[in-house]
Design an enzyme around this catalytic site. Structure first.
Site, short mmCIF file in Angstrom:
data_model
loop_
_atom_site.label_atom_id
_atom_site.label_comp_id
_atom_site.label_asym_id
_atom_site.label_seq_id
_atom_site.Cartn_x
_atom_site.Cartn_y
_atom_site.Cartn_z
N GLY A 1 -29.52 -14.63 -20.05
CA GLY A 1 -29.27 -15.73 -19.11
C GLY A 1 -27.91 -15.63 -18.45
O GLY A 1 -27.28 -14.56 -18.47
N HIS B 1 -28.58 -8.88 -13.01
CA HIS B 1 -29.88 -9.22 -13.60
C HIS B 1 -30.98 -9.22 -12.53
O HIS B 1 -32.08 -8.71 -12.74
CB HIS B 1 -29.85 -10.61 -14.23
CG HIS B 1 -28.86 -10.78 -15.34
ND1 HIS B 1 -27.73 -11.55 -15.20
CD2 HIS B 1 -28.84 -10.31 -16.61
CE1 HIS B 1 -27.05 -11.55 -16.34
NE2 HIS B 1 -27.70 -10.81 -17.22
N ARG C 1 -19.92 -12.40 -18.63
CA ARG C 1 -18.61 -12.70 -19.24
C ARG C 1 -17.49 -12.77 -18.20
O ARG C 1 -16.39 -13.21 -18.54
CB ARG C 1 -18.29 -11.66 -20.32
CG ARG C 1 -19.19 -11.79 -21.55
CD ARG C 1 -18.70 -10.94 -22.72
NE ARG C 1 -19.38 -11.32 -23.95
CZ ARG C 1 -20.46 -10.70 -24.45
NH1 ARG C 1 -20.98 -9.67 -23.81
NH2 ARG C 1 -21.01 -11.11 -25.58
P1 AMP Z 1 -27.46 -9.48 -20.59
O1 AMP Z 1 -27.94 -10.79 -20.09
O2 AMP Z 1 -25.97 -9.30 -20.49
O3 AMP Z 1 -28.02 -9.12 -21.95
O4 AMP Z 1 -28.06 -8.40 -19.60
C1 AMP Z 1 -29.44 -8.32 -19.39
C2 AMP Z 1 -29.73 -7.04 -18.66
O5 AMP Z 1 -29.06 -7.03 -17.40
C3 AMP Z 1 -29.26 -5.80 -19.43
O6 AMP Z 1 -30.23 -4.79 -19.33
C4 AMP Z 1 -27.99 -5.45 -18.71
O7 AMP Z 1 -27.68 -4.08 -18.79
C5 AMP Z 1 -28.34 -5.83 -17.29
N1 AMP Z 1 -27.10 -6.02 -16.50
C6 AMP Z 1 -26.06 -6.83 -16.81
N2 AMP Z 1 -25.09 -6.70 -15.88
C7 AMP Z 1 -25.52 -5.79 -14.98
C8 AMP Z 1 -24.97 -5.21 -13.78
N3 AMP Z 1 -23.77 -5.55 -13.34
N4 AMP Z 1 -25.71 -4.31 -13.12
C9 AMP Z 1 -26.94 -3.94 -13.58
N5 AMP Z 1 -27.52 -4.45 -14.68
C10 AMP Z 1 -26.82 -5.35 -15.37
#
Ligand code: AMP
Length: 280
Positions: free
Chosen positions: A31, A37, A187
């Site tokens: 989220g 995302h 973050r």
């Molecule tokens: P998270 O919500 O941080 O667990 O991320 C969910 C998914 O989004 C994971 O597969 C991350 O690698 C991807 N993600 C997060 N930030 C980025 C970004 N800046 N570019 C591409 N994918 C991202």
């Protein structure tokens, strides 16, 4: 968009949607959604007949003293974004639904799961592998989309999928950045203006290393030293790791080649950020 909070409801929703035999894409997230995302969702939407997403801040992948309690939660806004991108079904369980009392089984990926973030955050990748394995069982996708921003996570999950014979294709998606180069991350919300400025050092260090590689430098030690110089020039940055590794095993290499992973993790105050690039 259907929003489902119970495991058994999600399983039956997925069974029904899968019945027509279309390719089934899945985007797991925690989220606090941003364009990174959404790029995963868009790719899934363009390739798959049905798209599921999940929002679950997974307690198992946070260590003691980490930011589980503070992690940004923006559920209503996230739902609007996912709906606008044409997601068919969103799974958003509570922690007690995913880990009911008495649940003890975990998935660990020794070796690759103990390197980079796995070394700095003991148990982190066991938490990730466990929740992703559970989500894969619940959703049963043909393809699952992950960001290359979490390159170590992707390596761990590829190993898990191979080892446990998940019949799922993992798709790695390019890192999405702000216009100044900062990799998007939930973050980043923790950073004030000065912190955001310091955070740009991660990208600057990687860019410097990438430039050196493009002009012929191959020695990992020389590149790492140059990257450290850039990071050290910003006093608000505490480096966790700066590493040049094989993208599959996450083991250090002495010289770079096409596909080698150059990765950095650093603290800006209490905020831990990561970034990387794959050598072209
Ligand atoms: P998270 O919500 O941080 O667990 O991320 C969910 C998914 O989004 C994971 O597969 C991350 O690698 C991807 N993600 C997060 N930030 C980025 C970004 N800046 N570019 C591409 N994918 C991202």
């Amino acid at each position: 968009m259907q929003i489902v909070t119970k495991v058994t409801d999600m399983q039956s929703a997925c069974r029904k949607l899968r019945a027509n035999g279309v390719l089934w894409g899945f985007v797991p997230t925690m989220g606090a959604l941003h364009e990174g995302h959404l790029s995963l969702v868009r790719q899934a939407r363009s390739e798959c007949g049905v798209v599921a997403a999940s929002i679950f801040v997974n307690p198992l992948q946070f260590g003691p003293g980490e930011d589980f309690a503070q992690y940004p939660r923006t559920f209503e806004g996230d739902c609007r974004l996912l709906e606008a991108e044409g997601v068919d079904v969103l799974f958003a369980p509570e922690a007690a639904e995913m880990y009911p009392e008495g649940a003890v089984t975990t998935v660990s990926v020794p070796g690759v799961g103990d390197r980079l973030d796995g070394a700095s955050r003991p148990g982190h990748f066991t938490g990730v592998a466990t929740v992703v394995a559970k989500l894969f069982h619940i959703v049963g996708p043909g393809r699952a989309y992950f960001g290359e921003k979490d390159a170590a996570q992707l390596a761990v999950l590829r190993q898990m999928v191979r080892d446990l014979n998940f019949d799922i294709e993992l798709v790695g998606c390019a890192i999405v950045r702000d216009s100044d180069g900062l990799a998007l991350s939930s973050r980043n919300k923790y950073l004030d203006t000065a912190g955001r400025d310091h955070a740009l050092a991660l990208h600057r260090a990687l860019q410097q290393m990438e430039r050196m590689i493009m002009t012929g430098e191959r020695q990992a030690a020389t590149l790492i030293q140059a990257g450290f110089e850039v990071l050290k020039a910003s006093d608000g940055v505490r480096v966790d790791y700066l590493a040049i590794v094989d993208a599959k095993t996450l083991l250090p290499v002495t010289s770079v080649d096409t596909g080698t992973l150059v990765a950095v993790a650093a603290y800006i105050g209490a905020t831990r950020l990561i970034d990387n690039f794959l050598v072209a």
